[in-house]
Design a protein around this motif. Sequence first.
Motif, PDB file in Angstrom:
ATOM      1  N   LEU A 439       0.833  -1.202   0.000  1.00 15.51           N
ATOM      2  CA  LEU A 439       0.000   0.000   0.000  1.00 15.51           C
ATOM      3  C   LEU A 439       0.870   1.256   0.000  1.00 15.51           C
ATOM      4  O   LEU A 439       0.548   2.243  -0.668  1.00 15.51           O
ATOM      5  CB  LEU A 439      -0.915  -0.011   1.227  1.00 15.51           C
ATOM      6  N   MET A 440       1.981   1.220   0.723  1.00 16.11           N
ATOM      7  CA  MET A 440       2.889   2.363   0.762  1.00 16.11           C
ATOM      8  C   MET A 440       3.454   2.642  -0.629  1.00 16.11           C
ATOM      9  O   MET A 440       3.495   3.800  -1.080  1.00 16.11           O
ATOM     10  CB  MET A 440       4.024   2.078   1.750  1.00 16.11           C
ATOM     11  N   LEU A 441       3.886   1.594  -1.324  1.00 13.12           N
ATOM     12  CA  LEU A 441       4.419   1.774  -2.675  1.00 13.12           C
ATOM     13  C   LEU A 441       3.366   2.335  -3.616  1.00 13.12           C
ATOM     14  O   LEU A 441       3.631   3.259  -4.396  1.00 13.12           O
ATOM     15  CB  LEU A 441       4.937   0.430  -3.217  1.00 13.12           C
ATOM     16  N   ARG A 442       2.157   1.760  -3.552  1.00 10.73           N
ATOM     17  CA  ARG A 442       1.086   2.220  -4.447  1.00 10.73           C
ATOM     18  C   ARG A 442       0.703   3.660  -4.161  1.00 10.73           C
ATOM     19  O   ARG A 442       0.546   4.471  -5.083  1.00 10.73           O
ATOM     20  CB  ARG A 442      -0.131   1.303  -4.313  1.00 10.73           C
ATOM     21  N   GLN A 443       0.539   3.993  -2.877  1.00  8.95           N
ATOM     22  CA  GLN A 443       0.126   5.343  -2.520  1.00  8.95           C
ATOM     23  C   GLN A 443       1.203   6.365  -2.875  1.00  8.95           C
ATOM     24  O   GLN A 443       0.900   7.463  -3.343  1.00  8.95           O
ATOM     25  CB  GLN A 443      -0.200   5.417  -1.030  1.00  8.95           C
ATOM     26  N   PHE A 444       2.457   6.008  -2.654  1.00  6.73           N
ATOM     27  CA  PHE A 444       3.550   6.923  -3.003  1.00  6.73           C
ATOM     28  C   PHE A 444       3.575   7.157  -4.513  1.00  6.73           C
ATOM     29  O   PHE A 444       3.683   8.298  -4.981  1.00  6.73           O
ATOM     30  CB  PHE A 444       4.889   6.353  -2.534  1.00  6.73           C
ATOM     31  N   GLY A 445       3.457   6.063  -5.286  1.00 10.67           N
ATOM     32  CA  GLY A 445       3.503   6.195  -6.740  1.00 10.67           C
ATOM     33  C   GLY A 445       2.346   7.012  -7.291  1.00 10.67           C
ATOM     34  O   GLY A 445       2.537   7.933  -8.097  1.00 10.67           O
ATOM     35  N   ILE A 446       1.118   6.696  -6.851  1.00 11.79           N
ATOM     36  CA  ILE A 446      -0.051   7.391  -7.400  1.00 11.79           C
ATOM     37  C   ILE A 446      -0.085   8.833  -6.940  1.00 11.79           C
ATOM     38  O   ILE A 446      -0.548   9.727  -7.671  1.00 11.79           O
ATOM     39  CB  ILE A 446      -1.358   6.655  -7.016  1.00 11.79           C
ATOM     40  N   THR A 447       0.433   9.132  -5.742  1.00 17.44           N
ATOM     41  CA  THR A 447       0.450  10.517  -5.251  1.00 17.44           C
ATOM     42  C   THR A 447       1.390  11.383  -6.082  1.00 17.44           C
ATOM     43  O   THR A 447       1.034  12.500  -6.492  1.00 17.44           O
ATOM     44  CB  THR A 447       0.867  10.551  -3.770  1.00 17.44           C
ATOM     45  N   ILE A 448       2.595  10.869  -6.367  1.00 21.65           N
ATOM     46  CA  ILE A 448       3.529  11.610  -7.222  1.00 21.65           C
ATOM     47  C   ILE A 448       2.946  11.798  -8.617  1.00 21.65           C
ATOM     48  O   ILE A 448       3.020  12.885  -9.211  1.00 21.65           O
ATOM     49  CB  ILE A 448       4.878  10.868  -7.305  1.00 21.65           C
ATOM     50  N   TYR A 449       2.331  10.741  -9.147  1.00 23.05           N
ATOM     51  CA  TYR A 449       1.739  10.829 -10.490  1.00 23.05           C
ATOM     52  C   TYR A 449       0.626  11.866 -10.527  1.00 23.05           C
ATOM     53  O   TYR A 449       0.553  12.701 -11.438  1.00 23.05           O
ATOM     54  CB  TYR A 449       1.198   9.456 -10.899  1.00 23.05           C
ATOM     55  N   LEU A 450      -0.259  11.856  -9.544  1.00 22.33           N
ATOM     56  CA  LEU A 450      -1.383  12.784  -9.527  1.00 22.33           C
ATOM     57  C   LEU A 450      -0.911  14.227  -9.344  1.00 22.33           C
ATOM     58  O   LEU A 450      -1.489  15.156  -9.925  1.00 22.33           O
ATOM     59  CB  LEU A 450      -2.354  12.412  -8.415  1.00 22.33           C
ATOM     60  N   ALA A 451       0.131  14.422  -8.552  1.00 17.94           N
ATOM     61  CA  ALA A 451       0.669  15.775  -8.371  1.00 17.94           C
ATOM     62  C   ALA A 451       1.191  16.326  -9.690  1.00 17.94           C
ATOM     63  O   ALA A 451       0.890  17.472 -10.065  1.00 17.94           O
ATOM     64  CB  ALA A 451       1.778  15.759  -7.322  1.00 17.94           C
ATOM     65  N   GLY A 452       1.962  15.514 -10.401  1.00 12.97           N
ATOM     66  CA  GLY A 452       2.474  15.953 -11.700  1.00 12.97           C
ATOM     67  C   GLY A 452       1.374  16.131 -12.730  1.00 12.97           C
ATOM     68  O   GLY A 452       1.394  17.067 -13.528  1.00 12.97           O
ATOM     69  N   LEU A 453       0.408  15.235 -12.702  1.00 10.26           N
ATOM     70  CA  LEU A 453      -0.704  15.306 -13.654  1.00 10.26           C
ATOM     71  C   LEU A 453      -1.512  16.591 -13.440  1.00 10.26           C
ATOM     72  O   LEU A 453      -1.833  17.301 -14.407  1.00 10.26           O
ATOM     73  CB  LEU A 453      -1.608  14.085 -13.472  1.00 10.26           C
ATOM     74  N   GLY A 454      -1.818  16.897 -12.197  1.00  9.63           N
ATOM     75  CA  GLY A 454      -2.566  18.115 -11.913  1.00  9.63           C
ATOM     76  C   GLY A 454      -1.786  19.366 -12.254  1.00  9.63           C
ATOM     77  O   GLY A 454      -2.347  20.331 -12.812  1.00  9.63           O
TER      78      GLY A 454
END
Length: 556
Positions: A439-454
Amino acid sequence: MNWLSEIFTQQTFIQAILVLSLICAAGVALGSVKIYGISLGSTFVFFAGIIAGHFGMQIDPDMLALAQNFGLILFIYSLGVQVGPGFFSSLKKGGVKLNLLALTLLVTGTLMMLAIHWTTGIPLSEAMGLFSGAVTNTPMLGAAQQALLQVHPEDAETANNMAMACAVGYPAGLVGVILCVVILRAASATKTTQKPYDPSGDNTFVVEYNVNNPAIFGKSIKEIRENADVQFVISRVWKGGKVIIPTSETIIEEDEHVLVISGKKDVERIRTIFGNRENVDWNKKDIDWNSIDNQLVSRHVLVTKPEINGAKLGSLRLRNSFGINITRVNRAGIDLLPSRSLRLQMGDKLTIVGEAKAIDNVSVILGNESRKLKDPNLLNIFIGIVLGLILGSIPIAIPGISVPVKLGIAGGPIIVGILMGAFGPRFHLTTYTTMSANLMLRQFGITIYLAGLGLSAGAGFFAKVFTMEGLSWVGISFALAVIPVLIVGFAASRFFKTDYARNVGMLCGGMANPIALNYANTTVEGDEPSVAYATVYPISIFLRVISAQIIMLVLS
């Protein structure tokens, strides 16, 4: 104080990390706030990035692309490893109907999106962005963006417009699916009479039988199992008033009692083998198993030795060598029926019955050192990512398409992740990670992706939303979220006799909408919606990622 302003404005690697970290921190903090019991969670990072981009915050495009793409890869691969063990089993038995309904939901929504694109003239990229938002599926958006840039590498603006459309459609998707749950609940005659979900129904169930079938008198357990067309485990046998742990050579005689573990659906078939079923509930949680067996004890033993990972249970010959009986194998919270062909995996928890010394000896063989499971297995994570990127980069020539098709950074890692999670142990690859680590890996990855995407989509977001075109985007997204769900939901209820709890769980899983699932769980007793969600989610997320890529490669 010039240095303070410079670290926010000069495009260096420090500024890139600083800006992305601030966006992530703000989004995560805001995502924990609940409104009417509903929280957007890490998705709020997406909107925090949009606000930062709207106010002119920028970072180096190459650094942004690196952070965003690596975050997506980390999320997609970790997701694949997590759903891998249950991916293929969800295609079997009761999961077939639910997965076919979820597939129908995907096809219905996709055809509706394409119809809107063809009839209204909305560019395919924007229609795909609206569709990704409507189904609240940012990995799908990432896959579509990568496919678009694969065909048109210079068209970054169109990819940003796709992200902007997703941002507009996302709130409509959240609200739309929750509204569908409300409508289906109102239309369901059984909305208040759902039975709590019994996890033993699909996995393990314990029943005591009194042996009175002459066909098995004097036969060994091995002979009885060979002639049966159903799988079961005999945990204990009452012989002459004494409870024993049977082996495959134990002879079953008339009027003895046997304790049998099987799937709940097989109880009646097994009754025809042994005889009368005793009216004793052996599935209660408060049973003191150790008091039943006198000198025998029941313990949980963990598989933590790498050499046992992927080994077939029967090849270890634990029952005959140590006089113990393995009654359950718990994997990721699911009880499995032990069989000779079952391959053990790191992290499996075996329930073993036998003498204390014998269980101690078995524990040495299996490992039973919980601290080893806490060590991160980074080697196979990086190997999996490498293999996923290589697979995603393989050009696949399709007749009629000028540009070779590639699975890309979304399709390749998720396929390898699923295969590693499902079949890695067969090749003695330790893919196990604790739930919290994954869960830590997934949340870290999707959070960085969403920040850049936004951040990349934020510059023109508000100017776009408050226009007639922006309002039409909101309406289209709402339609894409509501119409397919209601069509499939009513069809599942009326024609496929799917009860309300499983129906809404399947729909939330097919739409990858955990927020709607949280609401659905409050409308019934038990956790049937969550079980249905978990049944269809792996295949749904995989098919949405792959279908988005194919559509963009073929039609863009």
